[in-house]
Each structure stands twice: as C-alpha cells, then as structure tokens.
Design a protein around this motif. Structure first.
Motif, PDB file in Angstrom:
ATOM      1  N   UNK A   1       0.804  -1.221   0.000  1.00  0.00           N
ATOM      2  CA  UNK A   1       0.000   0.000   0.000  1.00  0.00           C
ATOM      3  C   UNK A   1       0.836   1.270   0.000  1.00  0.00           C
TER       4      UNK A   1
ATOM      5  N   UNK B   1      -2.815   4.271  -3.098  1.00  0.00           N
ATOM      6  CA  UNK B   1      -4.157   3.834  -2.689  1.00  0.00           C
ATOM      7  C   UNK B   1      -5.303   4.679  -3.228  1.00  0.00           C
TER       8      UNK B   1
ATOM      9  N   UNK C   1      -7.458   1.522  -2.996  1.00  0.00           N
ATOM     10  CA  UNK C   1      -7.532   1.356  -1.544  1.00  0.00           C
ATOM     11  C   UNK C   1      -8.726   0.485  -1.153  1.00  0.00           C
TER      12      UNK C   1
ATOM     13  N   UNK D   1      -9.555  -2.261  -2.610  1.00  0.00           N
ATOM     14  CA  UNK D   1      -9.328  -3.649  -2.971  1.00  0.00           C
ATOM     15  C   UNK D   1      -8.820  -4.455  -1.781  1.00  0.00           C
ATOM     16  N   UNK D   2      -9.141  -5.764  -1.791  1.00  0.00           N
ATOM     17  CA  UNK D   2      -8.594  -6.640  -0.761  1.00  0.00           C
ATOM     18  C   UNK D   2      -7.106  -6.856  -1.038  1.00  0.00           C
ATOM     19  N   UNK D   3      -6.401  -7.376  -0.049  1.00  0.00           N
ATOM     20  CA  UNK D   3      -4.960  -7.573  -0.181  1.00  0.00           C
ATOM     21  C   UNK D   3      -4.604  -8.425  -1.386  1.00  0.00           C
TER      22      UNK D   3
END
Lengths: 524, 378
Positions: free
Chosen positions: A350, A356, A408, A410-412
């Motif tokens: 990130x 992000x 930002x 979005x999931x990991x």
C-alpha cells in the motif's frame, strides 16, 4: 511445569497456558514459560513466532485471551505496563522510548510521581549515577539523550526499569541495534545484574548469542513452545535450529524442472547502509538466471529490504554493483532499470507498490504511461489506458467493480494481483518479489505462486525474498540464506522435498553459521 | 446506499459550511442591531441584482479562479502554496514592466508577452520555495508565506523608485504607482461594465488545467507524487522535480492573476504598502475557492464566482444596511474558516470510514511478531 532444576525457590515468573489471538492469527497457543531468580532465560524463535507477543503480555501491553501469570507464586492481573512494573517486571523494547532533548535523569524520572513539584534534579543525578555504578551501567546522568550512543541509550532504558524497582527485565532483541563491542558490554552488564539477583528474559533469534549468554532456553515456533526451558549447557545449536525452524506440511506447487539460461541479474559484492546509516549489506553477492526462481531466506531485518532496494535502484550501494542482463543498474535512477526490464513486487503493497487513492487504471499504467499506446507526446490516452486496465483485470482475475475504483478499496489479494499484473505485463527480464504473499489468504497465495511460476516458465529470472520457508521450498530452484547482510550459503533445491539435513543447514545459516563451516564440522 | 448518501453529503459539504458561516454571521448582524434577512438580501442584490452587479462579481471572481487553478495543481501534488499573494505581485510587476517598456509594439503582442511575463514571474516566486522544499527540506508553508512578505517590500520599492509614474516622480505627493498602460494594451471590456477578457481567459485556462492534470503524463506524475511519493519513486518518477514543478506551476497561475488585475482592471500598479492593497487578498481567497471546488479546476469556476459574489455583495450590504466594514471582512473570514475546517473534517471522516471498511473485509496486517502464515494451514 516449572523446571526447577537449578534452585528450590519458586520461579519469579510463571506463565501458563497463555493464549493470544489477533484477527486471523493465533500468536500464542497455550504457551508455558517460567523464569528463575538470577537466571538469564532466552526466548528463541523466528520472526513471527510469537516471542514479542508473549513478552508484551508479560509487560502488560496485551491482555491474554487465556492463561495465568504468576509472579513470585502469586497470580497477578497485568492490565497495563504500570501494573507490570508494580509487579517488578520491566521491558526494554527494541525501539527505545526516550526523549532525545532531555537528560538521562529526566528520562529516568519521566512518568514517575517524583520529584513532586520542585525539580531538584542534581539529587537525582547522584542517585542515578550510583544505581548505574551498582550494575555496571556507565552513563552520565547529566548528558542529553541525543548525545548518547545507541548502547548508552539502551543503558538508560535499563536504568529506567531498575530505578522503578524492576526485578525481572525483558530485553527484546537487545543486540539488534548494537555494535559487537557494545554487545560484549551489554552481556557483562546482564551478568552483573543476575549476580545481584535480577532475572532476565532475553529475546533473540541469534543462536550464537543465546549460547553465549543464556542459562536456559525456550524455543517458540508459530506460537507454540517447541522446547521448554532447556538448559543452555549441553544443547547443540543444530538441535536449536531444528526446533526453531521445524518442518511444516509443505503443500507443493506443480512445477516443471527449471531450464536455467543466461545470468540475468548479477549482484557483485554489494555493500549498502540502512535508513539509519548503519551497514545493512556487507559484501553480498548472488545471481539469478533466466527461467529460474531463486529464493532468499532469512530472518527479517537481515538486509532483505535493502537488497531489494539496491537491485531496483531505490537505494545506493556504497560498494559493489548490480548488473541486469550485463548492464550496470545499481546507483542509477530507478527508471533506468525499469526501462531495461526490471520488475519489482515490493513488500509494502500500500505504501510503495501502489497509490491507494488512485484508480486501478492509474496504478497499472504507472510504469507504462510514458510510452505509446498509453501516451503520445505527453498526452495521456485515457481510453487506451482504460482498455489496458480492463485487459489486465480479465487476465489476472482482479475482482473490482470498475477499473476507475481507487485501489484502496481492494482486498490484499486483489491489490497484489494489480501489482503483479502491472509488473508482469511489462514482460520483464527479471523480477524481484519481496514477501509477495504476506497477509494473503490461501486462494490468493496460490494465485501469486502460480503467477511467479508463469514468469519462470516464460524465461524470466525471479528473485524471491521471503521469510516463509515453505514458500521458498515449494517455489525456488535455488536458495540463498542471508544473515546480517551477507550470504551464508547457497543450496540447490531439487524437485522433491528438501531433506531434514538441508532444513537443519538452512536453520543454522539463518542464525549466523556460514555453510562452509557447517560442512567442515559435519566432515570432522 | 449509505455510501451514496455519504458522497452526496461530501459534495454538498462546502455549501453547508457556507450556509453555517452565514448563520453565524446572522447572529453577529443581530448583535449589531441589523436585520440579517435585510442584510443578506442586500448582499444578494449587490452581487447578482443587475447586469452590472453580476459583471462586478465576475471581475472579482477572475483572479480568484486563476489563483485557484494553481492551487488545484499544487495541492494535488501535495504541496501547500500559501504564497499566492506574493506570486501575484511579482507576476504583476514583471507584466507591468513589459507593458511600460514595449510601448511601440502592437497590443495583442504586448498582452501575450505580458501574460508570459506574469506566468514566469509567479513561476519563479513559486519555484523558489519548491526548490527549497524538494532539495533542502524547507517547509513550503513557511517559505511561501515569507516570500509574500518579500514580494510586498519589493513592490513598494519598485513602485516608489524604478517603476514610479514619471509624472508622480515630479510631484511632491509621490504616490507610489506606475504610469497607466497604453490604451491598446488593455484587455477588451464588455462596456459599460468592467467585465473584461480576463474572465474568459481564466475559464479557458480552467479547462486546460483539467486537461493538464488528468490527460497529460505531467499531470499524472504530479498527482501520483501527491498521492504517494514512495510509489512514485518506485515507478521511476523523479519526485523532487515534480514537487518543484507543482509549486512553480501553482505560482505561475497566481502570477497570471496579478497580470490580469493590471491589464484588465486597474491598468496600473498602485500600492498602499500592503499586499492586499493590490491583490484584494485574492492570493489567499483563491485557496478557499479551490478547496471549495474540491481541488477540481472546473468546479473551481462556480466556487470562485461564489466568493466573488460574497466580496461584491458584502460591499453593497455595508452600504445599504449601514454596518461596519469590519463585519464584511469578518463574514468573509467566517466562510473561509468554515469551508477549510469542513474540508479537514471531511478528510478525517473519510479516513475513518476507510479504516472501518478495511477492518470489515481485510484482516489487519499482523503485527511483526505474530505468525502471518497460520492462515495457510487453516
């Protein structure tokens, strides 16, 4: 549980059945630990083994989810560091908590109820100097903290705890920040403190240090105790290494045998400093060939970050050089390497790997926007950029409502796919991936592993820097082990599972024994 | 649904903040014994009540918009430019000297040259703090403010000395002002009002700034650097250079605002010794207009008109309701305070919302000493 083989007195500290959960992680799984009066008890384990969590529980920073803590035989409830210090437990953290502009005395007194109103500091100066003399903690009470060396600052931290009447001192990786000479001084101090009845818990992942200082050793692996209070005398480093690294059920990834080609990345005798200006890489050499995945194993903080940054041109090498397909890329602008086929999947998704607040589109064109078809003469073709982003979204299964969505949200796993999509779509000759699966769930990890293997099949070289041994075992064709900025040795990994012997060797290398020394000893 | 409501609320927040400020202003008016409805009525009439009133509003809005455009660029690049006042002054000085020097050239050419001069003057005045920030780590908020003070004294010196109107130089009064620009150098006016071509220029530039920020590689880089310098460095962008560029461009637009004030409104520079005497505080109010317009060049257009209206309307309010002029300034200040703090509040709210959303669907990063790998086994 108390292995009171040294003394008949009750343990100063007994922790039994400690459980501490974090969302998605079981950091301490029914951990038992005890500490005798006047001993140095080492707590050994890899990063992420749960050592600091356990000690933060004892220092009152975390509340355990289950388990009992007893101090001098009495059950205590430690809900804050204040409670802990009242019970005689003080922790010296890895990162010091001192006020640089204040004097040593002021720092020691900080947070105490004395002096009540009038600051007659000179009285306290003498008191603190005396306390220092008693334990061999040589530091001028009137000096400002910013003027002190790191070793001296550590002494101030110890003085703080001693002044508060700590009987038990927890040292969290105290040697990590010290120079070799300072380490000797520290060990001397610790011995003088135990001689005067203090008890010390020494957190470390360095076997030689533990062997040099500890009376007993407890090993943690993945939140569980694998060796409880072993007497330091008579235990071999091999055994400790095995306890520490252990074996996990490795779920193997399907891969074809490697067809290594030309050397694409050549790191030659590189030296570099970390952000604090201390040496991080000390004469490190390695190479990666086309069509292979080369792993770098090591406990966190041994120069992995700096290595990846030097390769990508985000950090200058003080000596040595890095060549990408024969061309020098170290100490050149980042763009230089990028334009010559360097891809980088950074550890920090990130803060470094993506922006992000920018959209998926803006993020995927970050390394492509300079050239057609994305831009023509400084004008961006946002339609083309959007089309490119949609293409990647399909090809890499990025789950996102629209390519205009800020990343930002979005999931990991999805974010990592965005980053990998961007890096791979540049058809790099070489890619360095640092901890590419940290914090991802099983499905996402599989996806990332598959993408790395696709890169390898496509004939690009991959340097995989990871702390996850199982990941390295299942993906790498070769493995380097890094320790304090040096390569301890290189291991060829076949298609089959590595043998116990190899795992043990890697464990020893990760804790500071060079491979040639291990082999010499094995031969002897 | 809730997120849509939230974003609608965010979009309307500047308007809500303005109304709140007017509400507080109403209380002040009541305390002073004036009827707030009557006063605000006067304000509306003063700003929009007639063609001439509306033209005046647009005249006031023009420098606000130009400054705001620069602010959009610098704030998007995450550099704060509080130096609009100084940049306007330096731009104006350079542009005025062009007009006073090249008296023999055709009007359109001199105007073009003057625009360039204003752009360059403001650019230099913004670029210096940019270089200081990028290469010497000097806080740009402090340096731009200090550059304002330098610019004022530079203006006072120039207008009392080298650039003083030759006819004034002979008089004992020695009013610190330049000579008037020649007729052909003045921007076209829509007679009988004072509305001039500068307003149109500003609107066209707003569109160009939009294109710059979202349709060029330079704008992309400035935004990327503003959003995340680490990621930008990693992607091979020269972060320092773009910090300088963001401030330089920001200053350049303020410099242009200074030029437009001279060539479109006053036809000369005159100083009362203070910065606002020349700029009318447009260098500061432009920041508010840009924030009001959500740092978007196109939205900055209505935002600037609103603040222009407040400035013009407040004057007529003062005349018609007989309230002290200090209250007008206070009212302006109230709007600024409310809008700026609502913006900060909005960002904090957004961050909190984001953090909450993150917590729901993504497990937090495991702390350094907890096994992040347990999930593999799960």
């Amino acid at each position: 549980m108390a292995t009171s083989n040294q003394t008949t007195l009750p343990p100063v500290v007994t922790m039994s059945g400690i459980v501490k959960r974090f969302p998605g992680v079981l950091a301490n799984d029914h951990v038992d630990f005890d500490l005798m009066r006047g001993e140095i008890h080492a707590l050994l384990g890899e990063n992420g083994a749960g050592k600091s969590t356990l000690m933060n529980v004892l220092a009152g920073l975390y509340r355990p989810d289950a388990g009992v803590i007893q101090v001098n035989g009495k059950t205590v409830n430690l809900s804050s560091p204040r409670d802990a210090i009242k019970a005689g437990i003080g922790m010296v953290h890895q990162h010091f908590m001192l006020v640089p502009s204040q004097t040593v005395t002021e720092n020691v007194l900080l947070g105490l109820d004395e002096p009540r109103f009038l600051m007659r500091l000179s009285e306290y100066d003498d008191k603190i100097a005396e306390l220092g003399k008693q334990y061999g903690l040589d530091v001028d009470p009137r000096a400002k903290v910013w003027q002190l060396s790191v070793g001296e600052q550590q002494r101030v931290e110890l003085l703080k705890m001693l002044y508060r009447g700590a009987q038990v001192l927890i040292m969290d990786e105290p040697t990590a920040v010290l120079a070799p000479q300072e380490i000797d001084d520290l060990f001397e101090t610790l011995r003088s403190m135990t001689a005067q009845g203090k008890s010390i818990i020494f957190i470390s992942h360095k076997l030689n240090e533990v062997a040099a200082i500890a009376d007993r050793i407890t090993v943690l692996r993945r939140g569980k105790v694998t060796a409880n209070g072993l007497p330091a005398k008579g235990v071999t480093t091999q055994e400790l290494a095995r306890q520490m690294v252990g074996r996990e059920v490795v779920f193997r990834v399907e891969k074809k045998p490697a067809k290594p080609g030309e050397v694409v990345l050549d790191v030659r005798d590189v030296y570099a400093e970390n952000d604090k200006g201390l040496p991080a890489l000390r004469g490190l050499s390695l190479n990666v060939r086309a069509g292979e995945i080369v792993g770098v194993a090591g406990v966190a903080g041994n120069g992995q970050r700096e290595l990846s940054q030097v390769i990508c041109g985000l950090r200058n090498a003080t000596q040595g050089e890095v060549a990408l397909t024969g061309e020098l890329v170290s100490n050149r602008p980042t763009l230089y390497g990028i334009q010559r086929g360097m891809a980088y999947v950074p550890e920090d998704r990130t803060h470094v790997g993506s922006s992000p607040n920018l959209s998926v589109t803006d993020n995927v064109i970050m390394k492509k926007y300079r050239k057609p078809p994305i831009s023509h003469g400084g004008l961006l073709d946002m339609n083309e950029a959007g089309r490119f982003a949609k293409e990647l979204k399909e090809a890499y299964d990025i789950i996102v409502p629209s390519v205009d969505t800020p990343v930002r949200l979005l999931s990991g796993g999805n974010l990592q796919r965005v980053i990998l999509a961007r890096e791979i779509s540049g058809e790099p000759a070489f890619m360095v991936a640092v901890q590419p699966t940290r914090g991802l769930d099983v499905g996402a990890i599989e996806g990332v592993h598959r993408l790395l293997l696709v890169q390898r099949e496509a004939g690009s070289g991959v340097l995989l820097i990871s702390e996850e041994l199982e990941e390295l075992f299942s993906l790498s064709d070769r493995l380097y082990v890094i320790y304090e900025g040096r390569i301890m040795g290189e291991i060829q990994l076949g298609m089959e599972e590595p043998s116990d012997e190899i795992v043990e060797k890697i464990g020893l290398m990760m804790t500071g024994t060079p491979l040639d020394k291990i082999e010499k000893e094995a031969a002897a | 649904m809730r997120s849509r409501l939230n974003s609608l609320f965010d979009a309307l927040l500047p308007v809500i903040a303005t109304l709140a400020a007017l509400g507080v202003g109403a209380v002040m008016l009541l305390v002073l014994g004036a009827n707030p409805l009557e006063a605000y009525g006067a304000l509306w009439v003063g700003a929009f009540g007639s063609t001439n009133a509306f033209a005046e509003t647009l005249v006031k809005a023009t420098p606000l918009l130009l400054v705001a455009l620069g602010i959009c660029i610098s704030f998007r690049g995450d550099v704060i430019n509080i130096g609009g006042e100084g940049q306007m002054i330096v731009g104006a000085i350079l542009a005025t000297s062009v007009g006073l020097t090249f008296t023999g050239l055709p009007g359109w050419l001199v105007i073009a040259m003057a625009m360039l001069a204003g752009f360059i003057g403001g650019g230099i005045w913004g670029g210096i703090p940019g270089v200081l920030k990028a290469y010497f780590n000097v806080n740009e908020i402090l340096s731009t403010v200090m550059m304002n003070a330098i610019a004022v004294q530079f203006m006072n010196f120039m207008l009392r000395g080298p650039m003083i109107d030759p006819s004034q130089a002979e008089l004992a009064s020695k009013i610190p002002q330049t000579a008037r620009l020649l007729e052909p150098f003045r921007l076209l006016r829509w007679a009988p009002t004072r509305l001039h071509l500068g307003a149109l220029i500003a609107v066209v530039l707003a569109i160009l700034v939009y294109i710059l920020l979202w349709r060029t590689t330079l704008g992309y880089r400035i935004r990327a650097v503003g959003q995340n310098p680490n990621a930008s460095r990693y992607a091979g962008i020269d972060v320092k250079r773009h910090v300088v560029l963001a401030l330089l461009l920001s200053g350049a637009f303020a410099g242009l605002a200074g030029m437009i004030q001279v060539y479109g409104v006053n036809y000369r520079m005159i100083t009362d010794g203070s910065a606002s005497g020349f700029t009318g505080s447009a260098g500061f109010n432009g920041i508010v207009a840009a924030l009001f317009g959500q740092l978007h060049p196109i939205w900055s257009i209505p935002a600037s008109v609103l603040f222009g209206a407040l400035l013009v309307g407040a004057n007529s309010m003062q005349r018609m309701v007989q309230i002290p002029s200090a209250l007008v300034t206070a009212l302006n200040g109230l709007v600024v305070v409310f809008v700026v703090s609502s913006e900060i509040w909005r960002r904090r709210r957004q961050r909190r919302r984001l953090a909450a959303a993150k917590e729901e669907d993504v497990p937090p990063k495991p702390d350094p000493d907890t096994p992040g790998k347990t999930k593999v086994r799960a």
